[in-house]
Design an enzyme around this catalytic site. Structure first.
Site, PDB file in Angstrom:
ATOM      1  N   TYR A 116       5.517  -2.383  -8.344  1.00 31.79           N
ATOM      2  CA  TYR A 116       5.484  -3.290  -6.991  1.00 31.79           C
ATOM      3  C   TYR A 116       6.541  -4.686  -7.651  1.00 31.79           C
ATOM      4  N   ASP A 174       9.544   6.024 -15.328  1.00 28.74           N
ATOM      5  CA  ASP A 174       7.320   5.373 -14.394  1.00 28.74           C
ATOM      6  C   ASP A 174       7.007   7.199 -15.090  1.00 28.74           C
ATOM      7  N   ASN A 175       5.089   6.509 -14.729  1.00 23.80           N
ATOM      8  CA  ASN A 175       3.839   7.798 -14.721  1.00 23.80           C
ATOM      9  C   ASN A 175       3.268   7.968 -13.592  1.00 23.80           C
ATOM     10  N   SER A 208       1.702 -13.263 -18.284  1.00 26.65           N
ATOM     11  CA  SER A 208       0.795 -13.475 -17.008  1.00 26.65           C
ATOM     12  C   SER A 208       0.642 -14.476 -17.784  1.00 26.65           C
ATOM     13  N   THR A 266      -2.281 -15.720 -17.035  1.00 25.55           N
ATOM     14  CA  THR A 266      -3.660 -15.583 -17.281  1.00 25.55           C
ATOM     15  C   THR A 266      -3.785 -15.939 -19.294  1.00 25.55           C
ATOM     16  N   TYR A 295      -8.029  -7.049 -19.507  1.00 23.67           N
ATOM     17  CA  TYR A 295      -5.775  -7.691 -19.489  1.00 23.67           C
ATOM     18  C   TYR A 295      -5.638  -8.443 -19.917  1.00 23.67           C
ATOM     19  N   LYS A 339      -2.382  -8.683 -23.235  1.00 26.59           N
ATOM     20  CA  LYS A 339      -1.097  -9.139 -22.961  1.00 26.59           C
ATOM     21  C   LYS A 339      -0.775 -10.177 -23.970  1.00 26.59           C
ATOM     22  N   TYR A 385       3.768 -14.311 -15.205  1.00 24.31           N
ATOM     23  CA  TYR A 385       4.242 -14.772 -14.024  1.00 24.31           C
ATOM     24  C   TYR A 385       3.322 -15.272 -13.044  1.00 24.31           C
ATOM     25  N   PHE A 386       2.955 -16.102 -12.529  1.00 24.34           N
ATOM     26  CA  PHE A 386       2.033 -16.678 -12.165  1.00 24.34           C
ATOM     27  C   PHE A 386       1.659 -15.978 -10.540  1.00 24.34           C
ATOM     28  N   ASN A 387       1.494 -15.807  -9.122  1.00 20.78           N
ATOM     29  CA  ASN A 387       0.614 -15.025  -8.413  1.00 20.78           C
ATOM     30  C   ASN A 387       2.168 -14.516  -7.535  1.00 20.78           C
ATOM     31  N   GLY A 392     -15.320 -15.053 -13.029  1.00 19.40           N
ATOM     32  CA  GLY A 392     -13.939 -14.990 -14.469  1.00 19.40           C
ATOM     33  C   GLY A 392     -12.828 -15.485 -13.090  1.00 19.40           C
TER      34      GLY A 392
HETATM   35  P1  NAD Z   1       2.467  -2.103 -10.783  1.00 18.95           P
HETATM   36  O1  NAD Z   1       1.118  -1.180 -11.132  1.00 18.95           O
HETATM   37  O2  NAD Z   1       2.471  -1.700  -9.684  1.00 18.95           O
HETATM   38  O3  NAD Z   1       3.961  -1.124 -11.757  1.00 18.95           O
HETATM   39  C1  NAD Z   1       3.480  -1.052 -12.910  1.00 18.95           C
HETATM   40  C2  NAD Z   1       4.123   0.413 -13.097  1.00 18.95           C
HETATM   41  O4  NAD Z   1       3.947   1.039 -14.811  1.00 18.95           O
HETATM   42  C3  NAD Z   1       4.020   1.433 -11.777  1.00 18.95           C
HETATM   43  O5  NAD Z   1       4.610   2.056 -11.249  1.00 18.95           O
HETATM   44  C4  NAD Z   1       2.434   2.524 -12.975  1.00 18.95           C
HETATM   45  O6  NAD Z   1       2.800   3.855 -12.723  1.00 18.95           O
HETATM   46  C5  NAD Z   1       4.102   2.192 -14.344  1.00 18.95           C
HETATM   47  N1  NAD Z   1       3.012   2.916 -16.081  1.00 18.95           N
HETATM   48  C6  NAD Z   1       2.023   2.711 -15.766  1.00 18.95           C
HETATM   49  N2  NAD Z   1       1.633   2.117 -16.990  1.00 18.95           N
HETATM   50  C7  NAD Z   1       2.366   3.606 -17.327  1.00 18.95           C
HETATM   51  C8  NAD Z   1       3.038   4.378 -18.692  1.00 18.95           C
HETATM   52  N3  NAD Z   1       1.770   4.575 -19.720  1.00 18.95           N
HETATM   53  N4  NAD Z   1       4.117   5.019 -19.113  1.00 18.95           N
HETATM   54  C9  NAD Z   1       4.725   4.891 -17.844  1.00 18.95           C
HETATM   55  N5  NAD Z   1       5.258   3.977 -16.691  1.00 18.95           N
HETATM   56  C10 NAD Z   1       3.732   3.318 -16.857  1.00 18.95           C
HETATM   57  O7  NAD Z   1       2.168  -3.731 -11.586  1.00 18.95           O
HETATM   58  P2  NAD Z   1       3.577  -4.851 -10.667  1.00 18.95           P
HETATM   59  O8  NAD Z   1       2.951  -5.380 -10.220  1.00 18.95           O
HETATM   60  O9  NAD Z   1       4.968  -4.185 -10.484  1.00 18.95           O
HETATM   61  O10 NAD Z   1       3.320  -5.116 -12.620  1.00 18.95           O
HETATM   62  C11 NAD Z   1       4.689  -5.497 -13.575  1.00 18.95           C
HETATM   63  C12 NAD Z   1       3.889  -5.945 -14.740  1.00 18.95           C
HETATM   64  O11 NAD Z   1       3.654  -7.071 -14.622  1.00 18.95           O
HETATM   65  C13 NAD Z   1       2.344  -5.747 -14.926  1.00 18.95           C
HETATM   66  O12 NAD Z   1       2.739  -5.815 -16.723  1.00 18.95           O
HETATM   67  C14 NAD Z   1       1.526  -6.561 -15.170  1.00 18.95           C
HETATM   68  O13 NAD Z   1       0.277  -6.819 -15.657  1.00 18.95           O
HETATM   69  C15 NAD Z   1       2.556  -7.732 -14.947  1.00 18.95           C
HETATM   70  N6  NAD Z   1       1.841  -8.958 -14.057  1.00 18.95           N
HETATM   71  C16 NAD Z   1       2.055  -8.908 -12.822  1.00 18.95           C
HETATM   72  C17 NAD Z   1       1.348  -9.581 -11.939  1.00 18.95           C
HETATM   73  C18 NAD Z   1       0.362  -9.287 -10.912  1.00 18.95           C
HETATM   74  O14 NAD Z   1       0.540 -10.245  -9.751  1.00 18.95           O
HETATM   75  N7  NAD Z   1       1.287  -8.773 -10.125  1.00 18.95           N
HETATM   76  C19 NAD Z   1       0.992 -10.859 -11.974  1.00 18.95           C
HETATM   77  C20 NAD Z   1       1.452 -11.361 -14.070  1.00 18.95           C
HETATM   78  C21 NAD Z   1       1.560  -9.988 -14.698  1.00 18.95           C
HETATM   79  C1  UD1 Z   2      -5.820 -12.037 -10.594  1.00 21.77           C
HETATM   80  C2  UD1 Z   2      -5.961 -11.870 -11.949  1.00 21.77           C
HETATM   81  C3  UD1 Z   2      -4.857 -12.365 -12.936  1.00 21.77           C
HETATM   82  C4  UD1 Z   2      -3.877 -11.302 -12.415  1.00 21.77           C
HETATM   83  C5  UD1 Z   2      -3.294 -11.439 -10.737  1.00 21.77           C
HETATM   84  C6  UD1 Z   2      -1.687 -10.784 -10.943  1.00 21.77           C
HETATM   85  C7  UD1 Z   2      -8.319 -12.649 -11.880  1.00 21.77           C
HETATM   86  C8  UD1 Z   2      -9.698 -13.432 -12.555  1.00 21.77           C
HETATM   87  N1  UD1 Z   2      -7.270 -12.587 -12.296  1.00 21.77           N
HETATM   88  O1  UD1 Z   2      -4.379 -13.619 -10.479  1.00 21.77           O
HETATM   89  O2  UD1 Z   2      -5.417 -12.325 -14.794  1.00 21.77           O
HETATM   90  O3  UD1 Z   2      -2.867 -11.371 -13.339  1.00 21.77           O
HETATM   91  O4  UD1 Z   2      -4.687 -11.340 -10.290  1.00 21.77           O
HETATM   92  O5  UD1 Z   2      -3.121  -9.322 -10.735  1.00 21.77           O
HETATM   93  O6  UD1 Z   2      -8.425 -11.505 -11.720  1.00 21.77           O
HETATM   94  N2  UD1 Z   2      -9.292 -14.844  -3.298  1.00 21.77           N
HETATM   95  C9  UD1 Z   2     -10.519 -14.505  -2.133  1.00 21.77           C
HETATM   96  N3  UD1 Z   2     -10.809 -13.493  -1.561  1.00 21.77           N
HETATM   97  C10 UD1 Z   2     -10.126 -12.202  -1.591  1.00 21.77           C
HETATM   98  C11 UD1 Z   2      -9.342 -12.003  -2.910  1.00 21.77           C
HETATM   99  C12 UD1 Z   2      -8.855 -13.150  -3.669  1.00 21.77           C
HETATM  100  O7  UD1 Z   2     -11.426 -15.540  -1.447  1.00 21.77           O
HETATM  101  O8  UD1 Z   2     -10.071 -11.135  -1.195  1.00 21.77           O
HETATM  102  C13 UD1 Z   2      -9.603 -15.287  -3.987  1.00 21.77           C
HETATM  103  C14 UD1 Z   2      -9.251 -16.086  -5.034  1.00 21.77           C
HETATM  104  O9  UD1 Z   2     -10.537 -16.155  -5.750  1.00 21.77           O
HETATM  105  C15 UD1 Z   2      -8.272 -17.718  -5.469  1.00 21.77           C
HETATM  106  C16 UD1 Z   2      -7.014 -16.332  -4.989  1.00 21.77           C
HETATM  107  O10 UD1 Z   2      -7.673 -15.862  -4.025  1.00 21.77           O
HETATM  108  O11 UD1 Z   2      -8.893 -18.119  -5.620  1.00 21.77           O
HETATM  109  C17 UD1 Z   2      -6.382 -15.530  -5.449  1.00 21.77           C
HETATM  110  O12 UD1 Z   2      -6.535 -14.375  -6.497  1.00 21.77           O
HETATM  111  P1  UD1 Z   2      -5.975 -13.021  -6.518  1.00 21.77           P
HETATM  112  O13 UD1 Z   2      -4.469 -12.776  -6.022  1.00 21.77           O
HETATM  113  O14 UD1 Z   2      -6.697 -12.004  -6.605  1.00 21.77           O
HETATM  114  O15 UD1 Z   2      -5.580 -13.614  -7.825  1.00 21.77           O
HETATM  115  P2  UD1 Z   2      -5.505 -13.923  -8.975  1.00 21.77           P
HETATM  116  O16 UD1 Z   2      -7.515 -14.217  -9.044  1.00 21.77           O
HETATM  117  O17 UD1 Z   2      -5.069 -15.995  -9.522  1.00 21.77           O
END
Ligand code: NAD
Ligand code: UD1
Length: 334
Positions: A11, A31-32, A124, A126, A148, A152, A176-178, A293
């Site tokens: 993503y 990517d895998n 993150s 988190t 998780y 990190k 990153y935030f959300n 959580g």
């Molecule tokens: P995503 O799952 O969409 O992308 C991760 C990619 O890494 C995927 O395409 C997956 O196939 C690949 N991958 C996973 N393990 C692998 C491996 N061992 N070898 C090669 N490729 C591998 O996730 P994203 O939302 O794009 O997130 C990217 C990064 O940002 C992650 O490290 C995630 O923890 C971090 N992050 C994401 C969020 C979020 O809300 N999306 C928030 C905070 C941090």
């Molecule tokens: C979650 C992870 C965070 C991670 C992020 C991106 C947890 C506790 N935290 O963040 O570590 O970096 O995802 O992958 O899992 N909500 C609803 N209904 C739903 C889904 C969510 O009410 O069906 C609410 C949640 O309670 C929260 C907000 O929406 O208040 C955002 O939730 P979500 O999108 O899951 O993100 P985080 O929990 O903030």
């Protein structure tokens, strides 16, 4: 300049790839496909308007990573690859340490072998754990509240030790935030496999009629309207933040943690109402109990990103909701 994106088909990686190509970088994506689809490569190439080198493989294969770095004359790495589902990490913690920490060790070993000492890492918010004050600034104490988050923190600390061991290393840890929303073309987006656990992808599936109603996890928090508050950031802004971080990485040394958020908090109900307004869809709601959580509220202090990277988020909540909705055709696996 050649940059390796690990997890570049995911993503955030796929959106960042577009911003980096626009900024003139040459990319190699590794990517895998554990959490993405091969068709993303075509979509990235189509939007970017040029071919992108792609390597299919697992980061834990250090020889493959080393060969990729060498063959492509890589100058820096953005490390997105990893597993990211909090609930799954509680059930299968060792998979998370293997895939997140072990992957990072393997990548760093390959980088050391090839004398590449520049990395941007996807961390993150988190890692801040239970807020001692808000907004979270980068000096807020860190503490993981689930496996998780612990992966990190381990990776952040590994990168700090590396930077302390050798002044030529630069590691930029982006917290990153959300991230929500999608590319304006509607051809890239967040495409979780199975039933989404995050709010925005779930909302898109309810609006599309694939899921019956949105469960609101808790309406009795001490927040503005009782629902959880978060700092949602448009993935396109986040992608631009990586371009700024890369430029910073090549002119600085040492370890730097930087928040990428908007600095604004939005409640679940505020997000739902904005989504309803821009899509003209009514979202059925179930008020349910709090999710284990979850934190009540948090948001970012964003001045460090502004000062060091000269970057700030530009897009608003309406842009986030509309773009998420417009990408629904590729976000939902039928
Ligand atoms: P995503 O799952 O969409 O992308 C991760 C990619 O890494 C995927 O395409 C997956 O196939 C690949 N991958 C996973 N393990 C692998 C491996 N061992 N070898 C090669 N490729 C591998 O996730 P994203 O939302 O794009 O997130 C990217 C990064 O940002 C992650 O490290 C995630 O923890 C971090 N992050 C994401 C969020 C979020 O809300 N999306 C928030 C905070 C941090
Ligand atoms: C979650 C992870 C965070 C991670 C992020 C991106 C947890 C506790 N935290 O963040 O570590 O970096 O995802 O992958 O899992 N909500 C609803 N209904 C739903 C889904 C969510 O009410 O069906 C609410 C949640 O309670 C929260 C907000 O929406 O208040 C955002 O939730 P979500 O999108 O899951 O993100 P985080 O929990 O903030």
């Amino acid at each position: 300049m050649n940059i390796l994106l690990t997890g570049g088909c995911g993503y955030i990686g796929s959106h960042t790839a577009i911003s980096l190509v626009n900024a003139g970088y040459d990319l190699i994506l590794l990517d895998n496909f554990s959490n993405s689809e091969t068709c993303v490569i075509d979509r990235i190439q189509k939007i970017a308007g040029k071919p992108i080198i792609f390597v299919e493989g697992d980061l834990r294969d250090s020889n493959l990573v080393s060969k990729t770095l060498k063959d492509n004359n890589i100058r820096g790495v953005i490390h997105f690859a990893g597993l990211k589902a909090v609930g799954e990490s509680v059930k299968n913690p060792i998979d998370y340490f293997d895939n997140n920490v072990q992957c990072s060790i393997s990548l760093l070993q390959a980088m050391i072998k090839n004398n590449i000492k520049k990395i941007v890492f996807s961390s993150s918010a988190t890692v801040y754990g239970i807020p001692q004050y808000l907004p979270y600034d980068e000096n807020h104490p860190t503490s993981a509240i689930n496996p998780y988050g612990r992966t990190k923190l381990h990776i952040e600390e590994m990168l700090k030790d590396l930077a302390n061991s050798d002044p030529e290393w630069t590691s930029i840890v982006l917290r990153y935030f959300n991230p929500v929303g999608a590319h304006k073309s509607g051809n890239l987006g967040e495409a979780p496999k199975g039933i989404p656990s995050n709010l925005m992808p779930y909302l898109v599936q309810v609006a599309s009629g694939y899921l019956g109603a949105l469960n609101i996890f808790g309406s009795d928090y001490g927040t503005r309207d009782g629902t959880g508050e978060r700092d949602y950031i448009h993935v396109t802004d986040l992608a631009e933040g990586h371009v700024a971080a890369l430029q910073f990485m090549f002119r600085e040394q040492g370890w730097h943690a930087i928040n990428l958020g908007t600095g604004k908090s939005t409640s679940v109900l505020e997000l739902v109402h904005t989504f309803e307004k821009v899509t003209n869809k009514k979202i059925p709601l179930n008020l349910t109990s709090r999710r284990a959580g979850d934190l009540p509220a948090y948001f970012a202090k964003v001045s460090k990103a502004k000062n060091l990277l000269n970057w700030e988020a530009k897009l608003n909540l309406e842009d986030m909701c509309l773009s998420a909705w417009q990408s629904r055709k590729i976000s939902i696996h039928e």
